[in-house]
Structures are given as structure tokens and as C-alpha cells.
Design a protein around this motif. Sequence first.
Motif, PDB file in Angstrom:
ATOM      1  N   ARG A 108      -8.841 -16.353  25.897  1.00  0.00           N
ATOM      2  CA  ARG A 108      -7.251 -15.573  26.700  1.00  0.00           C
ATOM      3  C   ARG A 108      -6.105 -15.799  25.220  1.00  0.00           C
ATOM      4  NH1 ARG A 108      -5.511 -10.645  28.470  1.00  0.00           N
ATOM      5  NH2 ARG A 108      -3.206 -11.057  29.400  1.00  0.00           N
ATOM      6  N   GLU A 109      -6.219 -17.267  25.035  1.00  0.00           N
ATOM      7  CA  GLU A 109      -4.948 -17.377  23.797  1.00  0.00           C
ATOM      8  C   GLU A 109      -5.651 -16.562  22.367  1.00  0.00           C
ATOM      9  OE1 GLU A 109      -2.888 -20.556  21.407  1.00  0.00           O
ATOM     10  OE2 GLU A 109      -3.958 -21.802  23.252  1.00  0.00           O
ATOM     11  N   THR A 110      -6.324 -16.679  22.123  1.00  0.00           N
ATOM     12  CA  THR A 110      -7.048 -16.314  21.217  1.00  0.00           C
ATOM     13  C   THR A 110      -6.317 -14.532  21.279  1.00  0.00           C
ATOM     14  OG1 THR A 110      -8.564 -18.483  21.238  1.00  0.00           O
ATOM     15  CG2 THR A 110      -8.829 -16.278  19.766  1.00  0.00           C
ATOM     16  N   GLN A 111      -6.994 -13.795  22.517  1.00  0.00           N
ATOM     17  CA  GLN A 111      -6.811 -12.067  22.222  1.00  0.00           C
ATOM     18  C   GLN A 111      -5.637 -12.216  21.900  1.00  0.00           C
ATOM     19  OE1 GLN A 111      -8.984 -11.903  25.943  1.00  0.00           O
ATOM     20  NE2 GLN A 111     -10.924 -11.621  24.815  1.00  0.00           N
ATOM     21  N   ILE A 112      -4.535 -13.289  22.465  1.00  0.00           N
ATOM     22  CA  ILE A 112      -2.972 -12.716  22.808  1.00  0.00           C
ATOM     23  C   ILE A 112      -2.756 -12.973  21.142  1.00  0.00           C
ATOM     24  CG2 ILE A 112      -1.188 -13.592  23.552  1.00  0.00           C
ATOM     25  CD1 ILE A 112      -2.050 -13.877  25.978  1.00  0.00           C
ATOM     26  N   ARG A 113      -2.735 -13.783  20.690  1.00  0.00           N
ATOM     27  CA  ARG A 113      -2.538 -14.295  19.563  1.00  0.00           C
ATOM     28  C   ARG A 113      -2.970 -13.137  18.119  1.00  0.00           C
ATOM     29  NH1 ARG A 113       0.673 -18.431  16.589  1.00  0.00           N
ATOM     30  NH2 ARG A 113       0.994 -17.809  15.583  1.00  0.00           N
ATOM     31  N   ARG A 114      -4.417 -13.022  18.596  1.00  0.00           N
ATOM     32  CA  ARG A 114      -4.459 -11.898  17.775  1.00  0.00           C
ATOM     33  C   ARG A 114      -3.925 -10.858  17.420  1.00  0.00           C
ATOM     34  NH1 ARG A 114      -9.921 -12.087  18.316  1.00  0.00           N
ATOM     35  NH2 ARG A 114      -9.932 -13.599  16.966  1.00  0.00           N
ATOM     36  N   ALA A 115      -3.429  -9.925  18.912  1.00  0.00           N
ATOM     37  CA  ALA A 115      -2.715  -9.325  18.622  1.00  0.00           C
ATOM     38  C   ALA A 115      -1.503  -9.137  18.740  1.00  0.00           C
ATOM     39  CB  ALA A 115      -2.645  -8.724  20.635  1.00  0.00           C
ATOM     40  N   PHE A 116      -1.176 -10.694  18.675  1.00  0.00           N
ATOM     41  CA  PHE A 116       0.750 -10.777  18.065  1.00  0.00           C
ATOM     42  C   PHE A 116       0.185 -10.794  16.976  1.00  0.00           C
ATOM     43  CE2 PHE A 116       3.703 -13.509  16.977  1.00  0.00           C
ATOM     44  CZ  PHE A 116       5.275 -13.172  18.065  1.00  0.00           C
ATOM     45  N   ASP A 117      -0.617 -11.361  16.461  1.00  0.00           N
ATOM     46  CA  ASP A 117      -0.423 -11.206  14.692  1.00  0.00           C
ATOM     47  C   ASP A 117      -0.144  -9.806  14.104  1.00  0.00           C
ATOM     48  OD1 ASP A 117      -0.169 -14.309  14.619  1.00  0.00           O
ATOM     49  OD2 ASP A 117      -2.406 -14.145  14.016  1.00  0.00           O
ATOM     50  N   ALA A 118      -1.381  -9.033  15.232  1.00  0.00           N
ATOM     51  CA  ALA A 118      -1.066  -8.014  14.885  1.00  0.00           C
ATOM     52  C   ALA A 118       0.509  -6.928  14.298  1.00  0.00           C
ATOM     53  CB  ALA A 118      -2.398  -7.310  15.678  1.00  0.00           C
ATOM     54  N   GLN A 119       0.748  -7.631  14.704  1.00  0.00           N
ATOM     55  CA  GLN A 119       1.927  -6.752  15.003  1.00  0.00           C
ATOM     56  C   GLN A 119       3.473  -7.637  13.933  1.00  0.00           C
ATOM     57  OE1 GLN A 119       2.916  -3.565  16.655  1.00  0.00           O
ATOM     58  NE2 GLN A 119       0.417  -3.806  17.397  1.00  0.00           N
ATOM     59  N   ASP A 120       2.908  -8.865  13.699  1.00  0.00           N
ATOM     60  CA  ASP A 120       3.712 -10.163  12.553  1.00  0.00           C
ATOM     61  C   ASP A 120       3.743  -8.660  11.550  1.00  0.00           C
ATOM     62  OD1 ASP A 120       4.787 -11.641  11.762  1.00  0.00           O
ATOM     63  OD2 ASP A 120       3.745 -13.098  12.144  1.00  0.00           O
ATOM     64  N   GLY A 144       5.343 -15.284   9.548  1.00  0.00           N
ATOM     65  CA  GLY A 144       6.419 -15.924   9.878  1.00  0.00           C
ATOM     66  C   GLY A 144       6.461 -16.288  10.973  1.00  0.00           C
ATOM     67  N   GLY A 145       5.736 -15.777  12.164  1.00  0.00           N
ATOM     68  CA  GLY A 145       5.616 -15.901  13.777  1.00  0.00           C
ATOM     69  C   GLY A 145       6.405 -15.239  14.480  1.00  0.00           C
ATOM     70  N   PHE A 146       6.845 -14.137  14.332  1.00  0.00           N
ATOM     71  CA  PHE A 146       7.372 -13.739  15.207  1.00  0.00           C
ATOM     72  C   PHE A 146       7.579 -12.157  14.681  1.00  0.00           C
ATOM     73  CE2 PHE A 146      10.365 -14.481  11.010  1.00  0.00           C
ATOM     74  CZ  PHE A 146      10.706 -13.050  11.114  1.00  0.00           C
ATOM     75  N   ILE A 147       8.020 -11.136  16.133  1.00  0.00           N
ATOM     76  CA  ILE A 147       7.328  -9.324  15.889  1.00  0.00           C
ATOM     77  C   ILE A 147       8.947  -9.113  16.568  1.00  0.00           C
ATOM     78  CG2 ILE A 147       4.704  -9.683  16.509  1.00  0.00           C
ATOM     79  CD1 ILE A 147       5.152  -9.354  18.624  1.00  0.00           C
ATOM     80  N   SER A 148       8.981  -8.122  16.100  1.00  0.00           N
ATOM     81  CA  SER A 148       9.890  -6.918  16.345  1.00  0.00           C
ATOM     82  C   SER A 148      10.013  -6.154  18.074  1.00  0.00           C
ATOM     83  CB  SER A 148      10.058  -5.338  15.662  1.00  0.00           C
ATOM     84  OG  SER A 148       8.659  -5.016  16.142  1.00  0.00           O
TER      85      SER A 148
END
Length: 626
Positions: free
Chosen positions: A445-457, A462-466
Amino acid sequence: MTDQEEEDLKMALRLSMQQHESPEPKRSKSKENSGAEGEAQPPEESPEMKNRLMQRELMAAAAEKRMASAKSAALKSVEGTKDVKIPKDVKSKGAEDRGEGKGASLEKGEGKSGVLGMELSLVEANKLFLMIFGEGVSKDVLTQWCNQGVRFSSDPETSMGLVQHEGGPCGVLAAIQAYVLKYLVFLPEERSAVVPNSVSDVPKTRVSKNESVAADIFSALSEEKKSRALVRSMSEILFLCGRNEKAAIASLNILDGNFVDNTNGSDDEVIAKALGGLSVESGSDLQKALRISTCTSRSIAHQKLKAQLPVFRSRMGALLFLISALLSRGLDTVQDDRDDPSQPLVTAPFGHASQEIVNLLLSGSAVANVFDGNMDLGGGMFVKGISTSVEVGFLTLLESLNYCKVGQHLKCPGWPIWVVGSESHYTVLFALDTKVQEENELENRETQIRRAFDAQDQSGGGGFISVEGFHQVVKEMNVNLPREKVEHLCSTGFIVWSEFWQALLDLDKSLGGVKDSTGRMGEKVFDLYHFNGIAKSIVNGNQASSNNEIPIQRPRLTKLRVSVPPKWTPEEFMAGCSGKNESRSVDNSAQVSKPQPAQHAPLVDCIRTRWPRAVCNWEGNAPSIV
């Protein structure tokens, strides 16, 4: 083609035209049935029949002369025919099955070679040289790249590894090494006797850690088994670069072909002598020395690479393989892959292999970045990352220093093997058990969320999104955060991963979070192995010796015991991120065996980019990634 052969073919053509003008009305019986018992003998041959038989004989004679000429040329050049070009329409399946138009007689007498050999044009050779080295390259850099073969270590303890004597080409050697380990560890000899038609034909077989597998790697391996793994590795990389359609194999046209089909040590001596006066300082030098064969058949590429192993073992081997990969991809396509095609692939001033070279050999594309997909910079500009999953992956010390972010494609490859990058060197990290990459439910679950987060990064890792990107991630991952938590996260105008992950640790799994009601996710303990191909002086396993023993040059192989702590509670997670994970509750610590005192080296920082908070231990000197 000689004048006599031309006359023979002209005669055959004239007879063929006569045949069409006056076709034979009836076919004769087959040779087997002619003259059979009880049957009447056939009538005397007609003029048309005589013409046709003469035509066949003339064509056969001409073909025999061409084959004899080709065979003679093959003995004088490893690469076969010269300046042969095949029209696209010849490359049909029927033509391949008949072995037409492909220089079939040059490839060990095979009828379906799928190989053509040619010289590069001067324009192509200049383009290739400038692409690799750029203008004003130093002689030291050229020396490094022209004096490094693709050769296994002679030391029994590191016999599975490619040894490096010169700086610079380590990126090429490490990538090949990673694929070699794939075939030695996970696809042993008994399961790899048949060359697959494609990479997808290779099963993802789980190989559990056991003594027999370890023995295959760490004890002396047969030359045949190592050569087989090397050939399959090189073939897979080249076809990966060639979009699984072709593989270009670069060799040298200055060599005598007598070593072909010979795998004894004398081949190396013959080639070394032939290369004695060769220097590559310009595109013109490349044009004079290179011979390129293009293979459309994997089995023929396998045979060709096997025959060329003595050439790749020579001092030009690493450069020849890089050239093979670039030509397999296509020089124009390589330039399209890159964000800045004006820069050379070999970086100045020390001649290191660029990330583009490593990415080309691992993913088939010469992109400059290691994140997943492409990153939009706005204004119609974007930079390119890794767009597909890969067989072997990549980790880098630069990620631990926050200079870049390695995406999931490279971080979680098909096999537990990674090329490891430092500021100036490439090495290889691998496991013997595919289970080291398996994730439990919450980790997945963490991997899925992190992948979705990185897609918006869009920050370049840098590790942050809008805020807009955050709402998109929440929607895609079905995360139901309380309104006040959402407002808090969005209050600054951007969302940092560590704060978002903290909120998910507080949120129950039923609401899309990752809160574990048991408070423990289980510790992982496994072994990793690190291989550094740089040859160093060793005497009986020691760096120094008072005796008069002659030191041997060998690479270094280190076994690491890795322990990944469980993600206990949100408080423990944040404490672990701060390096303050000593305090654990008595109940939780009872579930985990007491680890040995943690040891640290730059490699550990690389490992922690894949397994956060990992604790590593090893015996002897610390593993080196430089």
C-alpha cells in the motif's frame, strides 16, 4: 562477383526468358519415380527441358562460386561480408527461412544467419566518436576506454565477476555484470540451455537461498558456464537497446579470422598481437577499425557473440560493447533520448560512464534521469526518465544526498540485482533470494501511494507536490482524510511526503491509511552481496603481507547481513527518520532478535534508499563503492 560469374548468371537469365516464352506443357516425373519397375521410360528430353537443366546447372555453379568466395572471405575477416546492404522487402519471414539475402554462408555455415556485416561510413563514425567522447577528449580518457576488456576474474573467490583494471568503463562492466548474475543465480545452466526468443520467455522463477546456489557463485565456475551467461547477457542487452527487433554487434576488421570457433587461450594472444598498433583517437580511426554485424535473429546473435567472445575479452571489449549498444539503439534515437545531446556520453575530465550509458544498458533508452516517466517543466519542456520496468535495477548514493530520486522502475526490478552508483564508480548489489523484494500488505500500500505521489512531484525528486496534485493522489488512492487534516496539509501551498506519510500512519486502513492495529509489521532479515570489479592487490586474502608472495589482482565480494526494522507506530517512524530509533517498547522488541551493532559505509546509505532504516553488518573491511 567475377566476370565469369556474371556471364553464368546472364546465360541463366536468357535461358529463363526462353523458358517463359515457350513453357513446357507437362511436368516430368520425379527422380525417385522415374525408371521405377513396371513403368515406361520417359521420352527423350525436349529442347525446353535441356535449356532448363542447363539453366539450373549454371545457376548452381554460380552459387557455388559465390559460396566458396564468401567462405574464403570469412577466413580473412571475423565479420564476414563487406558493405552488404539488404532491401527491407528481403527481410520477410520466407526470405529468412530460406536464408536469402543475409550472408547465410558466412555464419558457421548456417542457412538462416540473420547477419550482415558492414563498415560504418565516415560520417557515422565521426558522429559516433563525438557522441561518446566529444571534442578535445584527452589521451588518458581514450586510453582508459581502449584498454578494458570484458573479462572474468581469474581468482576463484570472485570468478563470477568481471574484473576492471582501468577507470571509466565501470558503468558498462557493472551493467553487464548485473545481467550475468541474473543468469548465474536465477537461471542456472540446466534451465538456460535454450536461447529464448524474447526476454518475456524467461520465467520469473523464485530461487530460495540455499548452499547449492551460493556454491555456484562463490566457488570456481566453469569457463563454459560463465561464457554462456555472458553471451546471453550481452544478447539480452543489445536486443533491449534494439527494441527487441535487432542487435548490432561491433567487432574489428583488422583481425585474422582464424580464432573463430576457438575458445582456448591462444585466441587472446592472437588478438592482443593484432591490436598491438591500434589506436582510436578520431572518428576516422573508428571507421577504419570497426565492422558492424546486424542480427535480427536472437539465436544467430547468440552464436555471433559466442564466436566474438575473444574480441570482447580483448582490450577493446568494453568500448566495442558500448558501440554495439549505441548502434542497436540507433544514433539518432540515442540523441532523441537525451535531455542534452550536445554533451558527450563519457564525462569529462575523468572519463566516467554517464548515467545515460547506464540507463541505456539497463532500460534500452539513453535517458539522463532515474525517476519514473517524464517530468513536465512547463512551457512545453520536459525531461525524460525511466518509462518501463526493468530486469535489473539501479541505486545511487546521490539519492541519499538528496541530489536525485530513483523511481520504482529501477528501485524494484524484475530480479533482486542493482547497479550501484557513487560519485565516480559503479558496482553491483544482489541477493540470492527473490523474496527480499516481496512486500506485505501495508508495504504494498505504501508503494502504491508513493508511486502516485511521485507522479505528481514536479520538484525533481524534492519530495513535495502541489495542492492540486495532492487532491489527485487522495482521489486515486481512495484516502479519506479528515477535513481538518486536509486543511492543515494544504495550508502552506504544497505537501511534503513525510507529513503526508505521517497522516497516513495515523489513518486506519479502512479509510485508506496504513495504520496497523497490531503495532508491528514484522522485521525483515536477509543477505545481500556487493561486488566491486576494481582489481586490487591481494595476498592470501590480506591487503598486506610480510612474505615474498606475489600479490594477485582481484575484485572484492562482500556479504552483508541486512535487518529492516518494522514500522512500529507513527512516533517510532518519525524517530527512525531522525535516527533516534534506539527506544522501543519492551513488548515490541521481544518480537525481534537483537541485531549486531550496526556498521556504516556509503553502501549502507544506498541500501537505505531501497529499504529505509536498514541496519547492515559484514565481516572484514567495509564494502567500497569507489
